[in-house]
Scaffold this active site. Structure first.
Site, PDB file in Angstrom:
ATOM      1  N   GLY A 184       0.828  -1.195   0.000  1.00  0.00           N
ATOM      2  CA  GLY A 184       0.000   0.000   0.000  1.00  0.00           C
ATOM      3  C   GLY A 184       0.861   1.243   0.000  1.00  0.00           C
ATOM      4  N   CYS A 185       0.273   2.383  -0.400  1.00  0.00           N
ATOM      5  CA  CYS A 185       1.060   3.615  -0.455  1.00  0.00           C
ATOM      6  C   CYS A 185       1.436   4.093   0.949  1.00  0.00           C
ATOM      7  CB  CYS A 185       0.309   4.701  -1.217  1.00  0.00           C
ATOM      8  SG  CYS A 185      -1.323   5.138  -0.576  1.00  0.00           S
ATOM      9  N   TRP A 186       0.479   4.163   1.869  1.00  0.00           N
ATOM     10  CA  TRP A 186       0.785   4.627   3.225  1.00  0.00           C
ATOM     11  C   TRP A 186       1.772   3.717   3.953  1.00  0.00           C
ATOM     12  CZ3 TRP A 186       0.039   9.292   5.069  1.00  0.00           C
ATOM     13  CH2 TRP A 186      -0.989  10.096   4.560  1.00  0.00           C
TER      14      TRP A 186
END
Length: 316
Positions: free
Chosen positions: A115-117
């Site tokens: 995921g990006c976060w």
């Protein structure tokens, strides 16, 4: 040999960006599904089983369905959903996470795109826990700001519909039960989940994340230079890394933390800021939530799996 690639969910934001990055590749044949057959399970099954690598850009349940439709023993999979990110049968697709992670990805049949976060937290915190500078039970808070594309399909629609009236700064996930927490906990090496407060801004893409550390509570508190050295050493030992570490500087502000600095690239820049007298350090990461945070990472993983230059089709 030309590898056949099928992007299941190519009409979504991540799928479109992956396709754009691959469109000029002569070593690949991108298989496409006709628009009127996107929900045709039989056609999806045919393409999934025909592909050398299937890239899934789908919601979790649909991703699980696609994996179940693969009946051969050869199609390799990169999944961009959260469905398999902490599944031990899947390689985690953050190639710079450890010195041997790129090789693990290159040999894997199933790769869970990160995921990006989570990447900003893992990139800064994992080297410190691995080096013994932070204990696994250290209380961690994590926050930052992302373009509205980081909030998923519904948030994108809301922001684009709102236009000029869209919120410029909107914290969300305030129930503190975000779907990325398992992934963050497992791959940082933490023994319990961090307190995570994401914020969306009124811009499409790019992100800056922060990990504030109150080191004074430790019996033997590391200095900012120790923290920086451990992170820099980690990434210096990784071949073809897209993660770079900025010099340790005693500064009060910097334009280098602009969340849109590395848009449309696969680059991630890490920063360490500290005040040793106060025992305080802040770790920052700047990257594109649609690049290194999503489609760029998927292409990087694809390159590793195909044994080609990791930087092929990716801007730094």
């Amino acid at each position: 040999m030309v590898a056949k690639i099928f992007i299941d969910g190519e009409a979504g934001t991540t799928g479109l960006q992956i396709r754009e990055r691959l469109e000029n590749r002569r070593d690949l044949e991108v298989l496409s599904i006709a628009p009127d057959k996107r929900k045709d399970q039989g056609e999806r099954k045919r393409l999934l089983n025909e592909a050398d690598v299937a890239i899934l850009c789908l919601p979790d349940d649909a991703a699980r369905e696609s994996v179940a439709l693969i009946e051969n023993g050869t199609t390799r999979v990169i999944d961009a959903s959260t469905a398999f990110r902490v599944d031990p049968q899947w390689a985690y697709g953050f190639a710079e996470m450890d010195r041997g992670q790129a090789e693990t990805i290159s040999k894997a049949r199933f790769v869970a795109n990160p995921g990006c976060w989570p990447q900003g937290l893992i990139a800064t915190l994992r080297p410190l826990i691995a080096a013994g500078l932070l204990p696994a039970d250290f209380p961690v808070t994590y926050h930052g700001i992302s373009g509205y594309t980081g909030g998923g399909k519904q948030m994108i629609a809301e922001y684009e519909a709102a236009g000029a009236s869209a919120s410029h700064f909107m914290p969300y996930a305030l129930s503190f039960n975000h779907k990325h927490l398992p992934e963050m906990t497992v791959y940082t090496g933490l023994s319990h989940a961090p307190l995570f407060v994401p914020t969306v801004g009124d811009f499409a893409q790019g992100m800056t994340t922060f990990v504030p550390l109150q080191l004074g509570q430790l019996a033997s508190a590391p200095k900012a230079r120790d923290i920086h050295a451990a992170i820099a050493d980690h990434y210096a030992g990784i071949k073809d890394s897209f993660v770079q570490v900025a010099p340790l500087e005693d500064i009060a502000k910097t334009p280098l933390l602009d969340p849109q600095s590395y848009n449309n690239t696969n680059r991630m820049q890490l920063h360490v800021f500290g005040n040793d007298e106060r025992g305080q350090v802040v770790l920052a990461a700047v990257y594109d939530n649609l690049g290194k945070g999503a489609s760029g990472a998927a292409v990087q993983n694809l390159n590793l799996m195909l044994g080609v230059d990791a930087r092929e089709s990716l801007a730094v």
